[in-house]
Design a protein around this motif. Sequence first.
Motif, mmCIF file in Angstrom:
data_model
loop_
_atom_site.group_PDB
_atom_site.id
_atom_site.type_symbol
_atom_site.label_atom_id
_atom_site.label_comp_id
_atom_site.label_asym_id
_atom_site.label_seq_id
_atom_site.Cartn_x
_atom_site.Cartn_y
_atom_site.Cartn_z
ATOM 1 N N ARG A 124 33.562 47.874 -81.475
ATOM 2 C CA ARG A 124 32.663 48.128 -80.710
ATOM 3 C C ARG A 124 31.310 47.250 -80.706
ATOM 4 N NH1 ARG A 124 30.908 54.409 -80.144
ATOM 5 N NH2 ARG A 124 29.875 53.404 -78.513
ATOM 6 N N ALA A 125 31.291 46.282 -81.585
ATOM 7 C CA ALA A 125 30.117 45.333 -81.775
ATOM 8 C C ALA A 125 30.554 44.329 -80.475
ATOM 9 C CB ALA A 125 30.207 44.798 -83.237
ATOM 10 N N ILE A 126 31.845 44.188 -80.306
ATOM 11 C CA ILE A 126 32.315 43.223 -79.065
ATOM 12 C C ILE A 126 32.234 44.099 -77.894
ATOM 13 C CG2 ILE A 126 34.079 41.591 -78.594
ATOM 14 C CD1 ILE A 126 34.676 41.223 -81.410
ATOM 15 N N LEU A 127 32.971 45.080 -78.062
ATOM 16 C CA LEU A 127 33.193 45.719 -76.731
ATOM 17 C C LEU A 127 32.104 46.600 -76.017
ATOM 18 C CD1 LEU A 127 36.257 45.086 -77.695
ATOM 19 C CD2 LEU A 127 36.956 47.460 -77.296
ATOM 20 N N ASP A 128 31.143 46.956 -76.650
ATOM 21 C CA ASP A 128 30.314 47.614 -76.049
ATOM 22 C C ASP A 128 29.541 47.095 -75.051
ATOM 23 O OD1 ASP A 128 30.883 49.737 -77.305
ATOM 24 O OD2 ASP A 128 29.062 49.871 -78.605
ATOM 25 N N ASP A 129 29.420 45.500 -75.084
ATOM 26 C CA ASP A 129 28.734 44.719 -74.184
ATOM 27 C C ASP A 129 29.431 44.237 -72.944
ATOM 28 O OD1 ASP A 129 26.171 45.034 -75.369
ATOM 29 O OD2 ASP A 129 26.765 43.286 -76.779
ATOM 30 N N LEU A 130 30.750 44.531 -72.976
ATOM 31 C CA LEU A 130 31.719 43.907 -71.904
ATOM 32 C C LEU A 130 31.525 44.841 -70.797
ATOM 33 C CD1 LEU A 130 35.118 43.112 -74.055
ATOM 34 C CD2 LEU A 130 33.067 41.473 -73.404
ATOM 35 N N PRO A 131 31.812 44.351 -69.528
ATOM 36 C CA PRO A 131 31.946 45.125 -68.446
ATOM 37 C C PRO A 131 33.342 46.284 -68.761
ATOM 38 C CG PRO A 131 33.035 42.977 -68.000
ATOM 39 C CD PRO A 131 32.346 42.831 -69.243
ATOM 40 N N ARG A 132 32.868 47.166 -67.801
ATOM 41 C CA ARG A 132 34.169 48.513 -68.215
ATOM 42 C C ARG A 132 35.489 48.192 -67.696
ATOM 43 N NH1 ARG A 132 33.023 50.366 -72.390
ATOM 44 N NH2 ARG A 132 32.134 48.152 -72.752
ATOM 45 N N THR A 133 35.457 47.202 -66.849
ATOM 46 C CA THR A 133 36.840 46.657 -66.279
ATOM 47 C C THR A 133 37.016 45.351 -66.935
ATOM 48 O OG1 THR A 133 36.820 48.037 -64.145
ATOM 49 C CG2 THR A 133 38.497 46.446 -64.420
#
Length: 506
Positions: A49-58
């Motif tokens: 989540r430290a990486i994924l939470d800042d990514l666009p949802r797609t």
Amino acid sequence: MPPILLAVDKTYPKGLMWFRRDLRVDDNAALYHALRACRQVVCVFVFDRAILDDLPRTDRRVEFIRESLVELASELHALGGGLIVRHAVAEDEIATLARDLEVQAVFANRDDEPEALARDAKVLGGLANGGVSFHTYKDQAIFDRDELLTKAGQPYTVFGPYRRAWMAKVDDFYLKAYPVRNHADALVAPPTDHRSAVPSLADIGFEKSNLGELEMPTGSRGGVALFEHFFDRIDRYHETRNFPAVRGPSYLGVHLRFGTVSVRQMASVAHQLALQGDEGASTWLGELIWRDFFFQVLTHHPGVGEGKSFRPEYDRIQWHHGKHADALFKAWCEGRTGYPLVDAAMLQINQSGYMHNRLRMVVASFLCKDLGLDWRRGERYFAVHLNDFELSSNNGNWQWASSSGCDAQPYFRIFNPVTQSERFDPEGKFIRRYLPQLAKLPNARIHAPWTAAPLELEAADVRLGDNYPAPIVDHAVAREHTLERYAVVREGPREPRGNKKKKAGA
């Protein structure tokens, strides 16, 4: 030196294999060492989540990982093991899992990006508090860290000598695959209360992308299939790699990024062919060596990953800022610059997450040296959109294009987007694919529609400023401005043109 092989003495009763950017079974260094060192090995992957939470949802990369994990889990299951998949903050979850599973050691392959190193340092501390050891191994490069240094013991900053040193040192020892399956009997299925299917994208807060519509197979089987297809045409790589309308590249970048293929196996094949005189294989091997080169640049100069120019004097350049600069950047991002090759390339990355390597250089040069915008803006855009994004290569290539990096092109070498188009897409096939509104223009005009006569534009149904933009900058004028802007690097601010004083006696 490469990691020393552990004796098969089963040092640990139980170990945890932490998959990260190495989503395959075969020739996986950390998995091999875990199987040799432990009587039982449980496997895990964490959607961090430290990486994924800042990514666009797609995000195609998240979907690529998820699909590759399905294959990895199936393969581990067939070998008697399984895969725990978590959606959590990895630096906390690994220590928790190690405690819950009662393992004595955690094994992982190295990731030398600054944020990954910081994460691993915290994981090491958390594991140490519980009496658990943490072992990491080289897996994403042939040579990394301090394995390849100059005779003075310094890291290389010029690619040519680095490549020669790489070629002089490489041998079967460095390219040999790890025989993982010979030791797969140590794999065990996770405990019942830790078993679950690979979560769906929705389970981790993401949505499906257009990945399924693209020619981008996932998983190790997909990577191997791509390489086999590339192997049939690798001998022509040096001739075809620069033409975006031709199937010349390997398209293996995303598989190397997430480790669904082994760089050792790729380099071994290319190296053997290169030694036999295969020019295409030699050229492609050079691309893998560039990748190693950029890895070691980031390792020894981590500041480049934090936005600093490798050559500090280039941080004196004054880039355009403000609303007009923002508008130029938006046009570049959206493929509305009025230069067809640049626009087609940007539409390619926006629609697929892929951009041809030649075009990466063209659009980067255009951003920095035609639009006068900070290379960091382009670097960040690529970081979000490229399927095969790697911090080291992305940063290295952007600094190369902006002339601020090690072994970069000279600042006065500025790509002309029209001549690049005429040379590498002579029939406009690539342009027509992404800019169908220009399809009816003759080949001689499609590279620079503004040069077409009004009747030619009318016949092709091209309306400049309407269904296709006029150029947002004049390349010749922009080139002069760039030379003035870059002059501060070596000469200090350049005197405005036309105001130079005559020399005494002239």
